[in-house]
Design a protein around this motif. Structure first.
Motif, PDB file in Angstrom:
ATOM      1  N   PRO A 105       1.895  -6.664  10.496  1.00  0.00           N
ATOM      2  CA  PRO A 105       0.448  -6.800  10.651  1.00  0.00           C
ATOM      3  C   PRO A 105       0.075  -8.198  11.118  1.00  0.00           C
ATOM      4  CG  PRO A 105       1.051  -6.799   8.343  1.00  0.00           C
ATOM      5  CD  PRO A 105       2.290  -6.509   9.112  1.00  0.00           C
ATOM      6  N   SER A 106      -1.040  -8.284  11.816  1.00  0.00           N
ATOM      7  CA  SER A 106      -1.534  -9.595  12.241  1.00  0.00           C
ATOM      8  C   SER A 106      -2.094 -10.321  11.021  1.00  0.00           C
ATOM      9  CB  SER A 106      -2.623  -9.424  13.291  1.00  0.00           C
ATOM     10  OG  SER A 106      -3.763  -8.836  12.691  1.00  0.00           O
ATOM     11  N   ALA A 107      -2.343 -11.617  11.163  1.00  0.00           N
ATOM     12  CA  ALA A 107      -2.870 -12.410  10.049  1.00  0.00           C
ATOM     13  C   ALA A 107      -4.185 -11.840   9.543  1.00  0.00           C
ATOM     14  CB  ALA A 107      -3.043 -13.856  10.481  1.00  0.00           C
ATOM     15  N   SER A 108      -5.032 -11.346  10.443  1.00  0.00           N
ATOM     16  CA  SER A 108      -6.316 -10.783  10.018  1.00  0.00           C
ATOM     17  C   SER A 108      -6.129  -9.448   9.298  1.00  0.00           C
ATOM     18  CB  SER A 108      -7.254 -10.610  11.211  1.00  0.00           C
ATOM     19  OG  SER A 108      -6.686  -9.718  12.142  1.00  0.00           O
ATOM     20  N   GLU A 109      -5.071  -8.693   9.665  1.00  0.00           N
ATOM     21  CA  GLU A 109      -4.810  -7.418   9.009  1.00  0.00           C
ATOM     22  C   GLU A 109      -4.149  -7.591   7.649  1.00  0.00           C
ATOM     23  OE1 GLU A 109      -3.865  -4.446  12.718  1.00  0.00           O
ATOM     24  OE2 GLU A 109      -2.335  -5.880  12.114  1.00  0.00           O
ATOM     25  N   LEU A 110      -3.503  -8.737   7.433  1.00  0.00           N
ATOM     26  CA  LEU A 110      -2.750  -8.957   6.213  1.00  0.00           C
ATOM     27  C   LEU A 110      -3.612  -8.834   4.969  1.00  0.00           C
ATOM     28  CD1 LEU A 110      -0.053  -9.593   4.960  1.00  0.00           C
ATOM     29  CD2 LEU A 110      -0.560 -12.018   5.215  1.00  0.00           C
ATOM     30  N   SER A 111      -4.839  -9.322   5.013  1.00  0.00           N
ATOM     31  CA  SER A 111      -5.695  -9.264   3.842  1.00  0.00           C
ATOM     32  C   SER A 111      -6.010  -7.828   3.450  1.00  0.00           C
ATOM     33  CB  SER A 111      -6.986 -10.037   4.081  1.00  0.00           C
ATOM     34  OG  SER A 111      -7.684  -9.477   5.165  1.00  0.00           O
ATOM     35  N   SER A 112      -5.964  -6.894   4.403  1.00  0.00           N
ATOM     36  CA  SER A 112      -6.246  -5.499   4.092  1.00  0.00           C
ATOM     37  C   SER A 112      -4.967  -4.679   3.931  1.00  0.00           C
ATOM     38  CB  SER A 112      -7.119  -4.889   5.184  1.00  0.00           C
ATOM     39  OG  SER A 112      -6.417  -4.878   6.409  1.00  0.00           O
ATOM     40  N   THR A 113      -3.801  -5.318   4.025  1.00  0.00           N
ATOM     41  CA  THR A 113      -2.536  -4.616   3.896  1.00  0.00           C
ATOM     42  C   THR A 113      -2.333  -4.184   2.453  1.00  0.00           C
ATOM     43  OG1 THR A 113      -1.546  -5.888   5.685  1.00  0.00           O
ATOM     44  CG2 THR A 113      -0.034  -4.793   4.183  1.00  0.00           C
ATOM     45  N   ILE A 114      -1.974  -2.939   2.265  1.00  0.00           N
ATOM     46  CA  ILE A 114      -1.710  -2.407   0.935  1.00  0.00           C
ATOM     47  C   ILE A 114      -0.268  -2.716   0.572  1.00  0.00           C
ATOM     48  CG2 ILE A 114      -1.544  -0.306  -0.428  1.00  0.00           C
ATOM     49  CD1 ILE A 114      -3.728   0.861   1.388  1.00  0.00           C
ATOM     50  N   LYS A 115      -0.040  -3.202  -0.646  1.00  0.00           N
ATOM     51  CA  LYS A 115       1.310  -3.477  -1.113  1.00  0.00           C
ATOM     52  C   LYS A 115       2.022  -2.153  -1.365  1.00  0.00           C
ATOM     53  CE  LYS A 115      -0.019  -7.528  -3.817  1.00  0.00           C
ATOM     54  NZ  LYS A 115       0.025  -8.069  -5.189  1.00  0.00           N
ATOM     55  N   PRO A 116       3.277  -2.041  -0.928  1.00  0.00           N
ATOM     56  CA  PRO A 116       4.012  -0.811  -1.251  1.00  0.00           C
ATOM     57  C   PRO A 116       4.337  -0.786  -2.741  1.00  0.00           C
ATOM     58  CG  PRO A 116       5.436  -2.377  -0.131  1.00  0.00           C
ATOM     59  CD  PRO A 116       4.063  -2.962  -0.128  1.00  0.00           C
ATOM     60  N   PRO A 117       4.438   0.406  -3.323  1.00  0.00           N
ATOM     61  CA  PRO A 117       4.779   0.468  -4.748  1.00  0.00           C
ATOM     62  C   PRO A 117       6.219   0.024  -4.975  1.00  0.00           C
ATOM     63  CG  PRO A 117       4.580   2.674  -3.813  1.00  0.00           C
ATOM     64  CD  PRO A 117       4.189   1.707  -2.746  1.00  0.00           C
ATOM     65  N   ALA A 118       6.464  -0.651  -6.095  1.00  0.00           N
ATOM     66  CA  ALA A 118       7.823  -1.061  -6.448  1.00  0.00           C
ATOM     67  C   ALA A 118       8.703   0.180  -6.540  1.00  0.00           C
ATOM     68  CB  ALA A 118       7.804  -1.810  -7.772  1.00  0.00           C
ATOM     69  N   GLY A 119       9.909   0.092  -6.022  1.00  0.00           N
ATOM     70  CA  GLY A 119      10.841   1.207  -6.060  1.00  0.00           C
ATOM     71  C   GLY A 119      10.733   2.161  -4.890  1.00  0.00           C
ATOM     72  N   LEU A 120       9.879   1.878  -3.944  1.00  0.00           N
ATOM     73  CA  LEU A 120       9.670   2.776  -2.809  1.00  0.00           C
ATOM     74  C   LEU A 120      10.881   2.831  -1.876  1.00  0.00           C
ATOM     75  CD1 LEU A 120       7.626   4.527  -1.147  1.00  0.00           C
ATOM     76  CD2 LEU A 120       7.076   2.427   0.079  1.00  0.00           C
ATOM     77  N   THR A 121      11.571   1.718  -1.682  1.00  0.00           N
ATOM     78  CA  THR A 121      12.615   1.649  -0.660  1.00  0.00           C
ATOM     79  C   THR A 121      13.948   2.243  -1.080  1.00  0.00           C
ATOM     80  OG1 THR A 121      13.370  -0.542  -1.325  1.00  0.00           O
ATOM     81  CG2 THR A 121      11.570  -0.434   0.287  1.00  0.00           C
ATOM     82  N   MET A 122      14.179   2.383  -2.371  1.00  0.00           N
ATOM     83  CA  MET A 122      15.465   2.899  -2.849  1.00  0.00           C
ATOM     84  C   MET A 122      15.190   3.922  -3.955  1.00  0.00           C
ATOM     85  SD  MET A 122      18.818   2.581  -2.375  1.00  0.00           S
ATOM     86  CE  MET A 122      18.893   1.079  -1.428  1.00  0.00           C
ATOM     87  N   PRO A 123      15.172   5.218  -3.605  1.00  0.00           N
ATOM     88  CA  PRO A 123      14.816   6.229  -4.595  1.00  0.00           C
ATOM     89  C   PRO A 123      15.865   6.396  -5.688  1.00  0.00           C
ATOM     90  CG  PRO A 123      15.362   7.245  -2.497  1.00  0.00           C
ATOM     91  CD  PRO A 123      15.416   5.771  -2.291  1.00  0.00           C
ATOM     92  N   ARG A 124      15.398   6.803  -6.853  1.00  0.00           N
ATOM     93  CA  ARG A 124      16.258   7.087  -7.997  1.00  0.00           C
ATOM     94  C   ARG A 124      16.871   8.469  -7.802  1.00  0.00           C
ATOM     95  NH1 ARG A 124      14.117   5.921 -13.907  1.00  0.00           N
ATOM     96  NH2 ARG A 124      16.115   5.870 -14.965  1.00  0.00           N
ATOM     97  N   SER A 125      18.155   8.593  -8.120  1.00  0.00           N
ATOM     98  CA  SER A 125      18.863   9.857  -7.960  1.00  0.00           C
ATOM     99  C   SER A 125      19.117  10.479  -9.324  1.00  0.00           C
ATOM    100  CB  SER A 125      20.196   9.600  -7.266  1.00  0.00           C
ATOM    101  OG  SER A 125      20.936  10.784  -7.162  1.00  0.00           O
TER     102      SER A 125
END
Length: 134
Positions: A18-38
């Motif tokens: 995102p651009s610097a202006s878009e960063l303030s509106s960027t939603i944080k991804p939830p913790a644990g999103l990138t590596m799912p639990r099996s």
């Protein structure tokens, strides 16, 4: 996979940061999103210590007592190891993030559920949540 650009914020492989202006509106991804639990019942591989893990590119719980820990102040001399006790903490999430530089305070860059931080540990010096940045 999510990438983290220190100055701009999060992006996916198919999306430009995102651009610097878009960063303030960027939603944080939830913790644990990138590596799912099996689920351990979905066996993908059997590890050398006899434990098993589920589907590829996932994580699953393991029994902490299967780990051998260095024992005593003279470990360098005698190489004595003992089984670990039960785990002090429960793993609740794992994230894998690619970054072009060191990520400071990773916890501030993801959305952490309140239920993870509101646990009463019954000791003022024991935090309810530990984030390991390796």
């Amino acid at each position: 996979m999510w990438s983290l650009n220190q100055t701009m914020g999060w992006s996916t492989k198919s999306q430009a940061p995102p651009s610097a202006s878009e960063l303030s509106s960027t939603i944080k991804p939830p913790a644990g999103l990138t590596m799912p639990r099996s689920d351990k019942s979905l066996v993908f591989s059997s590890l050398s210590d006899g434990s098993v893990c589920g589907l590829q590119n996932t994580w699953c719980e393991c029994d902490a007592t299967t780990f051998q820990l260095r024992s005593g102040p003279d470990y360098n001399r005698n190489k004595f190891k003992i089984p670990s006790l039960t785990a002090l903490y429960e793993v609740v999430a794992v994230d894998f993030v690619k970054s072009d530089s060191k990520v400071e305070n990773f916890g501030s860059r993801v959305e952490i559920p309140e239920s993870w931080t509101s646990i009463d540990t019954h000791h003022p010096d024991v935090p309810p949540l530990i984030i390991v940045n390796a």
